[in-house]
Design a protein around this motif. Structure first.
Motif, PDB file in Angstrom:
ATOM      1  N   SER B  87      86.495  60.231  13.260  1.00 30.95           N
ATOM      2  CA  SER B  87      85.469  59.113  12.469  1.00 30.95           C
ATOM      3  C   SER B  87      86.392  57.992  11.745  1.00 30.95           C
ATOM      4  O   SER B  87      86.144  56.890  12.232  1.00 30.95           O
ATOM      5  CB  SER B  87      84.552  60.013  11.851  1.00 30.95           C
ATOM      6  OG  SER B  87      84.009  60.746  12.414  1.00 30.95           O
ATOM      7  N   THR B  91      86.572  53.965  12.739  1.00 36.23           N
ATOM      8  CA  THR B  91      86.030  52.811  11.692  1.00 36.23           C
ATOM      9  C   THR B  91      86.508  51.655  11.716  1.00 36.23           C
ATOM     10  O   THR B  91      85.877  50.610  11.838  1.00 36.23           O
ATOM     11  CB  THR B  91      86.004  53.665  10.265  1.00 36.23           C
ATOM     12  OG1 THR B  91      85.192  54.956  10.577  1.00 36.23           O
ATOM     13  CG2 THR B  91      85.556  52.840   9.367  1.00 36.23           C
ATOM     14  N   LYS B  95      84.108  48.094  12.190  1.00 32.55           N
ATOM     15  CA  LYS B  95      84.131  47.365  11.053  1.00 32.55           C
ATOM     16  C   LYS B  95      84.349  45.785  11.631  1.00 32.55           C
ATOM     17  O   LYS B  95      83.805  44.669  11.327  1.00 32.55           O
ATOM     18  CB  LYS B  95      85.051  47.435   9.933  1.00 32.55           C
ATOM     19  CG  LYS B  95      84.153  48.168   8.883  1.00 32.55           C
ATOM     20  CD  LYS B  95      84.909  48.215   7.840  1.00 32.55           C
ATOM     21  CE  LYS B  95      84.022  47.014   6.638  1.00 32.55           C
ATOM     22  NZ  LYS B  95      84.290  47.526   5.252  1.00 32.55           N
ATOM     23  N   SER B 301      80.467  57.639  12.093  1.00 27.25           N
ATOM     24  CA  SER B 301      81.050  56.546  11.259  1.00 27.25           C
ATOM     25  C   SER B 301      79.904  55.458  11.104  1.00 27.25           C
ATOM     26  O   SER B 301      79.951  54.778  10.083  1.00 27.25           O
ATOM     27  CB  SER B 301      82.200  56.055  12.291  1.00 27.25           C
ATOM     28  OG  SER B 301      82.548  54.582  11.681  1.00 27.25           O
ATOM     29  N   PHE B 306      80.275  53.030   7.902  1.00 32.34           N
ATOM     30  CA  PHE B 306      82.009  52.663   7.996  1.00 32.34           C
ATOM     31  C   PHE B 306      82.467  52.896   6.675  1.00 32.34           C
ATOM     32  O   PHE B 306      83.542  52.558   6.309  1.00 32.34           O
ATOM     33  CB  PHE B 306      82.096  51.406   8.378  1.00 32.34           C
ATOM     34  CG  PHE B 306      81.386  50.791   9.626  1.00 32.34           C
ATOM     35  CD1 PHE B 306      81.151  51.904  10.625  1.00 32.34           C
ATOM     36  CD2 PHE B 306      80.881  49.877   9.660  1.00 32.34           C
ATOM     37  CE1 PHE B 306      80.616  51.366  12.001  1.00 32.34           C
ATOM     38  CE2 PHE B 306      79.875  49.361  10.804  1.00 32.34           C
ATOM     39  CZ  PHE B 306      79.893  50.265  11.920  1.00 32.34           C
TER      40      PHE B 306
END
Lengths: 324, 372, 512
Positions: B87, B91, B95, B301, B306
């Motif tokens: 995860s 991320t 993002k 995630s 996030f």
């Protein structure tokens, strides 16, 4: 020999064809449904559940009900699964990727659970098998044997195989030659424009996703009834759901190209067992080919950037008309 | 006359995106918590329907399955660490709004690199050289798997969701391919436990716990990722690119470079996860080594918005369901897949709850009075 | 003459702002009516009410003498009204014919060939050239416009409303469009064209209705008016705003733009041979109709737009060196030591990141400073606090995402950040758009402060009154060209108004 290979390739390709036709219709509305593998599991397992309950309930199963009940159960199961996805992504505007993956988790679990525990819940345990029903699904055209190789290749399949091809052709015709098809494509390309033209975007997205889901679910049903002969094995369906999504790209979002593509993919899936002297390592390479070819197609189309071959422009994006 | 018609035309329910007046954080988390509780109730109903047992007993069984013994606790923590590690890896890409759903494959090639090192050097090269070599080759393998789609995304805007998805299965087939050469015993079509006798290339047991090192590494990575995203310049650039490419251009950020760099990082972290899975956990490799965690990690995630620290919680929720449901399955002799069903249901609820955080729903009242 | 549409006392508000106030006007059958007004005078809103996009708060609409209620574009089509919007609503991968019949439920069999045939017929009737089977993405802007117009005609519209149809066309294409419109008028259709280009009004329309700040000023017969009279109606009396303005102190050449040209990806020229010099200690205003090249000009200077030709020279006040900024990225420009600040038009889409808090937005420009791999938030936080206090930004804290602030406060944050680096060149595009009076004056004061500091300030504005009082010189853009640079203290609103529309005319004359 060659006829057998083609026959097997077609049989392998049919679940992919159902899946990709369903996903194409879904994607044409702008929804990237990564829940298709789950939906196919749901479609297959619901069909099995329906068949099992019917076989248990009556003394001598009738051919008609043996076909209709699993078929309906499968359609209902996969449509409901697609409805969950639609509600979350269209009405609640959730992220399509995450929702789709969650649906796949759920659907695969649902399929393996009921496939594996059905007899435990409703009877005395043991493996789940609906052979009687499956035999009806496998019934081929009676005159297939009279036509030699042609008969073996084209006539010796269960009715769902023909349904898959017909549905794909119908989908192609629908998308390109009907008003509703035009409207659906406009929703996937540019929902704001469609909305301004007076098209009900929400309705089209819901319908396309649910109908697409129902079609994909038939792929699961075909696999369990026709291909495996009615017995459920956990994880037996494998990565066919993802392969169906790959096929969408390979077919450049055209259901009629998908027919040919599904046979090619199916062929690659089984080709190794008919090529003598092939080592097991080569098998892995053969299994890799559909994905590699798909990646190449994906790269090639984006490099050439020919507009017709691109994914629908709003694929993966939610649509929300801001009120002023 | 027109006035009335106008009101007839206006919809009864009006949905607007919360722009300026966002929901306060405690309310937002309240909504999410409520969704989880609701989901657990629905799950309980389903379990009761399937087993006929008291739902309290069912949940206590689940707790038992997760924490019932020290072995179970360690197994839970190990599973949690692996899921969390992947995860964390996906991320930074998310993002940046790069939909990398290829973590499964990136992790798998990392694991493959670890297995290769163990097989070819595990019994000859000393640990002090071997482990850095393994870590480096795993990261490199994951990185390559991540950079390929990133390159085409940056250069030709190739759809990264579909590309990374396909890469997963290419990775799996490469593993099948390698298994043929590494199989042990012959014709078993499995690799078997690598270096069973010498334990060459196995991550060492520390304090008598074989998973402790894995867990510690992931804990460090979690904090590091949190710091990277929040306090480093690169993390800041990722946020700017993810929020608005136009702004990134305006301040002179090289968007393509950031995409490549971030996917390299994402892939390398997946590689580490693969390293921990093969060298630190399974000591073998097969196509199912990652076991779908690459996909689950995406949801972990995303559900955590996030945030690496929150991710520890969301991955715990998933692992709890998985292990707990596994326990129910054994106790009540059900199929283990029940955990996927429960996970799916919980995910649906949490995914759906975001809507109520992000949007404001107004019900129009007083229609009738206005009409008079 | 009979009225095709008559509007009576139409009022429309958005929040507390009047978009239209008590507007009454009529459109006759078989005429071309121009609706003339500056940006933001309420022209488009008014027409959107006729075409069913908005519903008026008050007032009545009559079609052929009968009162009607138009709630949706579908209703509008029922009354044979069709509008061609400024932003085309077309599906790129569809053919012209497919776009034209999109959404049309006429109960007939779906037959794209028959539709294509009708499209061709309509085209021939009015002198359009159109290939119904051509895909939209292969079309030029004017072809796309043709598709939009035919779409409306296909649905049987008798009243056509065109929103700034010539904004995207070349002079030749404009002439062709006008010929078609005249033919339609002669065919008995009523045409309404929204515009702010005076020469178009004069050459095309039968009558002109003028709007100013949401209010209806009057309708005149084109034959009885001229540019001067129309400009007066459009811009109104000069309003005194009492913005302070000092004489430029010791102005020196700071930024020299020489013959720059810029062509869009579609091949449309955006900037044509633009040259000017901005001096230190002065505010150079840029006036022009929206979309005349203002954005491209500023982005070229900021290093965000590729130039096809020309140079941009920067005169360094310290070293006295002259540097060429052409083809430099924003990073390179900064590394050269050029302190160039830019307040872009799109505040939350370009200048700031809406989801980040004020502190993090402060860092956008400065985060790279220093060798550390980590961010330094202390400086930005102090800056944020300082801006909040000095500019009286209303915000719960410096950690509030800027998306949650009101427009005025967002702008204060953006301008505050851009001037914090003590720029030698400050460019601001529409910095007071959407701001209330107090916030606007805060911005004017900040610009003046920078001018006094010796920065070269470039101010792109839309309100002529503001430009006249704030700036020292005003550069007028028209169709991507400089149509004049005037002394703001000596010029008049009318003169600028004429310059804003002048050049296009010459272009046409050349073309003919």
């Amino acid at each position: 020999m060659i006829a057998t290979v083609i026959n097997k390739a077609i049989a392998q390709g049919i679940p992919l064809l159902f899946g990709s036709t369903g996903e194409i219709i879904t994607e044409k509305s702008g929804n990237l449904n990564l829940g298709i593998p789950g939906i196919m599991y749901m479609g297959g397992s619901c069909g099995v559940i329906g068949a099992y309950l019917y076989e248990q309930a009556v003394e001598t199963p009738q051919a008609f009900w043996c076909i209709v009940i699993p078929l309906l159960a499968s359609l209902i199961g996969s449509t409901l699964a697609a409805l969950i996805y639609s509600f979350l992504t269209i009405t609640l505007r959730a992220n399509q990727n995450v929702t789709g993956l969650a649906l796949t988790t759920f659907g695969v679990g649902f399929g393996d659970f009921f496939g594996g525990s059905m007899t435990k819940i409703f009877a005395d345990g043991g493996n789940l098998s609906v052979k009687t029903t499956a035999d009806y699904f496998k019934t081929t055209l009676p005159f297939a044997d009279n036509f030699g190789a042609f008969g073996e290749i084209f006539l010796s399949h269960g009715f769902l195989a023909y349904a898959a091809v017909i549905i794909a052709l119908l989908a192609s015709w629908f998308l390109n030659h009907t008003r509703a098809g035009l409207h659906l494509r406009s929703v996937g390309e540019n929902p704001a424009t469609a909305d301004a033209a007076g098209i009900n975007v929400t309705k089209y997205k819901y319908l396309a996703t649910c109908i697409g889901g129902a079609i994909a679910g038939l792929g699961g049903l075909y696999f369990i009834m026709d291909y495996t002969g009615g017995s459920w094995t956990s994880g037996g369906f494998g990565d066919r759901g993802w392969l169906a999504i790959a096929l969408v790209i390979f077919a450049l979002w055209k259901p009629n190209v998908g027919i040919l593509g599904s046979f090619v993919f199916g062929g690659l899936y089984i080709a190794y067992s008919y090529i003598s002297g092939l080592s097991r390592s080569a098998v892995a390479i053969f299994n890799m080919l559909p994905y590699v070819v798909t990646i190449i197609v994906l790269i090639f189309t984006s490099v050439r950037s020919k507009k017709e071959n691109q994914p629908p422009q709003s694929l993966g994006l939610p649509y929300f008309r801001e009120e002023r | 006359m027109q006035n009335n018609d106008k009101h007839l035309h206006e919809p009864r329910i009006q949905i607007t995106k919360r722009g300026r007046e966002a929901m306060p954080w405690y309310k937002a988390w309240g909504v999410r918590a409520a969704a989880i509780v609701l989901a657990l109730i629905v799950c309980a109903v389903i379990i009761v329907f399937l087993t006929g047992y008291n739902p309290i007993r069912v949940y206590s069984e689940m707790l038992k399955g997760t924490f019932g013994s020290s072995r179970k606790i360690w197994n839970t923590l190990q599973k949690l660490a692996m899921l969390l590690c992947i995860s964390l890896a996906v991320t930074p890409a998310f993002k940046m709004k790069f939909w990398n759903i290829g973590a499964e494959g990136q992790t798998l090639v990392g694991g493959l690199a670890a297995a290769a090192c163990m097989i070819y050097f595990g019994e000859t090269v000393p640990g002090i050289i071997l482990f850095p070599l393994m870590a480096a080759s795993c990261m490199l393998a994951g990185m390559i798997w991540g950079i390929i789609p990133a390159y085409f995304k940056a250069k030709f805007n190739t759809n990264e969701t579909l590309f990374t998805l396909m890469m997963n299965y290419v990775a799996m087939q490469i593993v099948s391919f390698c298994i043929v050469f590494w199989e042990n015993p012959k014709d078993s079509n499995t690799v078997g436990v690598i270096n069973r006798m010498t334990e060459g290339g196995w991550l060492p047991t520390i304090f008598g716990q074989k998973y402790l090192l894995n867990i510690l590494i992931v804990a460090v990575l979690t904090v590091a990722m949190y710091i990277y995203l929040r306090y480093s310049k690169q993390g800041y650039e990722i946020s700017v690119v993810g929020e608005s490419e136009n702004t990134a251009r305006y301040v002179g950020i090289n968007v393509k470079k950031v995409i490549l760099r971030t996917m390299a990082l994402s892939g390398a972290l997946c590689g580490i996860a693969g390293f921990l899975l093969v060298s630190g956990t399974d000591h073998t490799i097969n196509t199912n080594t990652v076991g779908g965690m690459g996909f689950t990690a995406i949801m972990v995630s995303w559900l955590a918005k996030f945030n690496p620290i929150v991710m520890a919680l969301t991955s715990f929720l998933i692992v709890f369901l998985e292990r707990g449901a596994g326990e129910i399955a054994t106790t009540f002799q059900l199929n283990e897949s029940v955990s996927d069903i429960l996970t799916g249901i919980i995910l649906f609820f949490i995914i759906g709850s975001e809507f109520f955080v992000q949007y404001k729903i107004n019900f129009r009242k007083g229609h009738k009075e206005e009409k008079v | 003459m009979k009225a095709a549409i008559e509007l009576k006392n139409i009022t429309k508000t958005f929040g507390s702002v009047y978009a239209n106030k008590n507007v009454s006007l009529s459109v006759n059958k078989g005429e071309i009516l121009s609706i003339l007004g500056e940006n933001g005078s309420g022209k488009t809103t008014l027409m959107n009410m006729i075409s069913g996009i908005y519903f008026p708060d008050e007032g009545q609409i009559f079609i052929d003498g009968e009162e009607v209620i138009i709630r949706s574009p579908k209703d509008a089509f029922k009354y044979k009204i069709g509008m061609i919007h400024q932003h085309f609503k077309l599906v790129d991968v569809f053919t012209a014919a497919e776009n034209i019949i999109l959404g049309l439920e006429d109960g007939k069999k779906f037959d794209i060939k028959a539709a294509a045939k009708r499209v061709k017929e309509i085209g021939e009737r009015y002198g359009f050239i159109i290939d119904p089977m051509k895909k939209i993405y292969e079309m030029s802007v004017s072809e796309k416009q043709t598709v939009e117009i035919i779409r409306v005609l296909y649905r049987g519209a008798d009243i056509l409303i065109l929103d700034e149809p010539t904004a995207v066309l070349t002079p030749q294409e404009t002439q062709k469009l006008f010929a078609v419109l005249r033919r339609m008028r002669d065919d008995g259709k009523s045409i309404v064209i929204i515009t702010h280009k005076l020469h178009e009004v004069l050459s095309l329309s039968d009558r002109v209705a003028v709007l100013r700040k949401g209010e209806y000023i009057g309708t005149v017969n084109t034959a009885e008016t001229d540019e001067i009279k129309l400009t007066e109606m459009m811009v109104g009396q000069k309003v005194s705003l009492n913005i302070e303005r000092d004489e430029p102190e010791n102005p020196k050449e700071r930024l020299e733009v020489r013959h720059i040209n810029c062509i869009s990806r579609e091949g449309v020229p955006l900037l044509k041979d633009i040259s000017f010099t901005a001096h230190s200690g002065e505010i150079l205003g840029i006036a022009g109709i929206a979309g005349s090249g203002q954005r491209e000009l500023l982005e070229s200077i900021a290093g965000l737009q590729r130039l096809n030709d020309g140079e941009i020279f920067y005169h360094d006040p310290k070293s006295g060196k002259v540097e060429n900024l052409r083809d430099k990225t924003p990073m390179q420009i900064r590394d050269m030591g050029v302190r160039l600040s830019f307040v872009p038009e799109d505040r939350l889409g370009m200048g700031l990141v809406g989801n980040m808090d004020i502190v993090d937005n402060m860092m956008l420009r400065s985060y790279r400073k220093g060798k550390s791999v980590f961010l330094e938030r202390k400086g930005p936080r102090d800056l944020a606090e300082e801006i909040i206090e000095r500019l009286k930004v209303v915000t719960p804290s410096a950690n509030t995402p800027v998306r949650r602030l009101s427009g005025g406060n967002v702008q204060k944050i953006l301008v505050g950040r851009e001037i914090a680096s003590s720029p030698t060149v400050l460019m601001a595009a529409y910095p007071v758009r959407g701001l209330d009076i107090n916030s606007s004056y805060t911005i004017y004061n900040l610009l003046n402060e920078q001018k006094r500091r010796g920065a070269a300030v470039i101010f792109v504005g839309e309100d002529l009154d503001v430009l006249l009082e704030l700036c020292d010189r005003i550069l007028v853009l028209c169709g991507g060209k400089v149509s004049g640079i005037v002394d703001a203290r000596a010029t008049t609103k009318e003169e600028i108004g004429l310059l804003m529309t002048k050049l296009q005319e010459e272009g046409q004359n050349n073309a003919e």
